[in-house]
Design a protein around this motif. Sequence first.
Motif, PDB file in Angstrom:
ATOM      1  N   CYS A   4      -4.041   1.761 110.171  1.00  0.00           N
ATOM      2  CA  CYS A   4      -3.017   1.946 111.188  1.00  0.00           C
ATOM      3  C   CYS A   4      -3.325   1.090 112.407  1.00  0.00           C
ATOM      4  N   GLU A   5      -2.298   0.898 113.218  1.00  0.00           N
ATOM      5  CA  GLU A   5      -2.453   0.231 114.510  1.00  0.00           C
ATOM      6  C   GLU A   5      -2.483   1.300 115.584  1.00  0.00           C
ATOM      7  N   GLY A   6      -3.432   1.207 116.515  1.00  0.00           N
ATOM      8  CA  GLY A   6      -3.547   2.273 117.499  1.00  0.00           C
ATOM      9  C   GLY A   6      -4.141   1.834 118.822  1.00  0.00           C
ATOM     10  N   ILE A   7      -4.007   2.718 119.809  1.00  0.00           N
ATOM     11  CA  ILE A   7      -4.552   2.520 121.156  1.00  0.00           C
ATOM     12  C   ILE A   7      -5.590   3.613 121.408  1.00  0.00           C
ATOM     13  N   VAL A   8      -6.777   3.233 121.847  1.00  0.00           N
ATOM     14  CA  VAL A   8      -7.822   4.214 122.143  1.00  0.00           C
ATOM     15  C   VAL A   8      -7.504   4.902 123.467  1.00  0.00           C
ATOM     16  N   LEU A   9      -7.287   6.220 123.425  1.00  0.00           N
ATOM     17  CA  LEU A   9      -6.962   6.980 124.632  1.00  0.00           C
ATOM     18  C   LEU A   9      -8.212   7.443 125.360  1.00  0.00           C
ATOM     19  N   ARG A  10      -9.213   7.854 124.613  1.00  0.00           N
ATOM     20  CA  ARG A  10     -10.466   8.314 125.233  1.00  0.00           C
ATOM     21  C   ARG A  10     -11.581   8.308 124.195  1.00  0.00           C
ATOM     22  N   GLN A  11     -12.813   8.357 124.704  1.00  0.00           N
ATOM     23  CA  GLN A  11     -13.987   8.403 123.846  1.00  0.00           C
ATOM     24  C   GLN A  11     -14.986   9.408 124.404  1.00  0.00           C
ATOM     25  N   THR A  12     -15.733  10.053 123.538  1.00  0.00           N
ATOM     26  CA  THR A  12     -16.804  10.951 123.944  1.00  0.00           C
ATOM     27  C   THR A  12     -18.011  10.700 123.050  1.00  0.00           C
ATOM     28  N   SER A  13     -19.181  10.959 123.600  1.00  0.00           N
ATOM     29  CA  SER A  13     -20.409  10.795 122.820  1.00  0.00           C
ATOM     30  C   SER A  13     -20.515  11.891 121.774  1.00  0.00           C
ATOM     31  N   TYR A  14     -21.090  11.533 120.648  1.00  0.00           N
ATOM     32  CA  TYR A  14     -21.261  12.482 119.554  1.00  0.00           C
ATOM     33  C   TYR A  14     -22.582  12.156 118.866  1.00  0.00           C
ATOM     34  N   ARG A  15     -23.489  13.119 118.944  1.00  0.00           N
ATOM     35  CA  ARG A  15     -24.829  12.892 118.427  1.00  0.00           C
ATOM     36  C   ARG A  15     -25.485  11.727 119.161  1.00  0.00           C
ATOM     37  N   GLU A  16     -26.512  11.164 118.558  1.00  0.00           N
ATOM     38  CA  GLU A  16     -27.309  10.162 119.269  1.00  0.00           C
ATOM     39  C   GLU A  16     -26.625   8.816 119.376  1.00  0.00           C
ATOM     40  N   SER A  17     -25.952   8.389 118.324  1.00  0.00           N
ATOM     41  CA  SER A  17     -25.405   7.031 118.323  1.00  0.00           C
ATOM     42  C   SER A  17     -23.927   6.954 117.958  1.00  0.00           C
ATOM     43  N   ASP A  18     -23.278   8.107 117.794  1.00  0.00           N
ATOM     44  CA  ASP A  18     -21.881   8.122 117.354  1.00  0.00           C
ATOM     45  C   ASP A  18     -20.928   8.400 118.516  1.00  0.00           C
ATOM     46  N   LYS A  19     -19.668   8.133 118.273  1.00  0.00           N
ATOM     47  CA  LYS A  19     -18.598   8.455 119.216  1.00  0.00           C
ATOM     48  C   LYS A  19     -17.501   9.216 118.496  1.00  0.00           C
ATOM     49  N   THR A  25      -1.735   6.304 117.298  1.00  0.00           N
ATOM     50  CA  THR A  25      -1.375   5.291 116.319  1.00  0.00           C
ATOM     51  C   THR A  25       0.136   5.186 116.140  1.00  0.00           C
ATOM     52  N   ARG A  26       0.558   4.015 115.755  1.00  0.00           N
ATOM     53  CA  ARG A  26       1.968   3.798 115.466  1.00  0.00           C
ATOM     54  C   ARG A  26       2.409   4.582 114.227  1.00  0.00           C
ATOM     55  N   GLU A  27       1.534   4.651 113.225  1.00  0.00           N
ATOM     56  CA  GLU A  27       1.914   5.203 111.926  1.00  0.00           C
ATOM     57  C   GLU A  27       1.763   6.712 111.810  1.00  0.00           C
ATOM     58  N   PHE A  28       0.805   7.310 112.543  1.00  0.00           N
ATOM     59  CA  PHE A  28       0.504   8.723 112.340  1.00  0.00           C
ATOM     60  C   PHE A  28       0.541   9.570 113.610  1.00  0.00           C
ATOM     61  N   GLY A  29       0.736   8.955 114.769  1.00  0.00           N
ATOM     62  CA  GLY A  29       0.608   9.706 116.000  1.00  0.00           C
ATOM     63  C   GLY A  29      -0.843   9.772 116.432  1.00  0.00           C
ATOM     64  N   TYR A 111       4.319   4.919 120.996  1.00  0.00           N
ATOM     65  CA  TYR A 111       3.291   3.906 120.835  1.00  0.00           C
ATOM     66  C   TYR A 111       3.733   2.601 121.509  1.00  0.00           C
ATOM     67  N   GLU A 112       4.941   2.168 121.240  1.00  0.00           N
ATOM     68  CA  GLU A 112       5.452   0.924 121.807  1.00  0.00           C
ATOM     69  C   GLU A 112       5.552   1.015 123.331  1.00  0.00           C
ATOM     70  N   LEU A 113       6.011   2.168 123.831  1.00  0.00           N
ATOM     71  CA  LEU A 113       6.131   2.365 125.273  1.00  0.00           C
ATOM     72  C   LEU A 113       4.768   2.267 125.945  1.00  0.00           C
ATOM     73  N   THR A 114       3.782   2.952 125.393  1.00  0.00           N
ATOM     74  CA  THR A 114       2.444   2.967 125.991  1.00  0.00           C
ATOM     75  C   THR A 114       1.823   1.574 125.961  1.00  0.00           C
ATOM     76  N   PHE A 115       1.967   0.893 124.845  1.00  0.00           N
ATOM     77  CA  PHE A 115       1.440  -0.467 124.750  1.00  0.00           C
ATOM     78  C   PHE A 115       2.092  -1.369 125.792  1.00  0.00           C
ATOM     79  N   ALA A 116       3.414  -1.261 125.946  1.00  0.00           N
ATOM     80  CA  ALA A 116       4.133  -2.098 126.904  1.00  0.00           C
ATOM     81  C   ALA A 116       3.683  -1.829 128.339  1.00  0.00           C
ATOM     82  N   ILE A 117       3.478  -0.559 128.679  1.00  0.00           N
ATOM     83  CA  ILE A 117       3.027  -0.205 130.023  1.00  0.00           C
ATOM     84  C   ILE A 117       1.634  -0.763 130.290  1.00  0.00           C
ATOM     85  N   LEU A 118       0.707  -0.578 129.359  1.00  0.00           N
ATOM     86  CA  LEU A 118      -0.651  -1.099 129.526  1.00  0.00           C
ATOM     87  C   LEU A 118      -0.643  -2.624 129.602  1.00  0.00           C
TER      88      LEU A 118
END
Length: 255
Positions: A4-19, A25-29, A111-118
């Motif tokens: 899918c094509e997508g925009i990263v909204l946020r990230q958080t740490s998970y375990r020692e080296s993961d996120k 996403t355009r295809e799945f929300g 998805y298209e709206l958010t991409f256009a604004i950014l």
Amino acid sequence: MEKCEGIVLRQTSYRESDKIVVVYTREFGKIGMVARGAKKGKSRLAAVTQPFTTGMFTFFGSKGLVTLQQGDVIETFSSIQQDIFLTAYASFVCELLDKATEERRKNAYLYELTFAILRDIDEGYDAQILTQIYEMKMLNVLGLYPVMDRCAICGETEGHFDFSTHSDGLVCHRCYDKDPYRMHLPASVVKLLRLFYIFRIDRLGEINVKEETKMLLEKAIDTYYDEKSGLYLKSKKFLRDMNKWSDMLGEKKED
């Protein structure tokens, strides 16, 4: 495997080296993805899991958190990444989208709206106006439908109008006495509120709005959100504080 094509909204740490990254996403929300090893600088997933980044994401899993297998960057919005003020506006856009949507609810328009604004923020258009446009566009997503094409009380389409949270939309001069809680705004501000709500973002031209007008737009939109949406966004509070700092710095320069 899904792609899918997508925009990263946020990230958080998970375990020692993961996120854990939340991607719209355009295809799945909206989808939450585990990106294993993404915190490591040399990880092939490090770049594509940065906030605001647009990319192609390959994952497996169908419910709950899925596992991100591969990611290819489409757009990093480098100007946003390098400017704290632009980052603040982009963060607000992403947090609003995150809080306003449920997982796995496909909406290609959003998805298209958010991409256009950014993209437009990144390209140097007025970030404050762009986020105000986005807020007005997001009202329907939140289940809010202010009456912006006629008087919310009598239905008249001609005349002078104010904006009212109490009446949920525009109030014409004939009905002023029926709504003492309306916000008395200049005609230019009411016109822009209506325009932001109905016009297509791809028709956006050069933005040139006076600071006083932007402040009145912000007051009207903030009041409506505060009283109708039930949302509390940390990024919005930061934006308000940031604008206060900017005003204070401007006053000091004038002195």
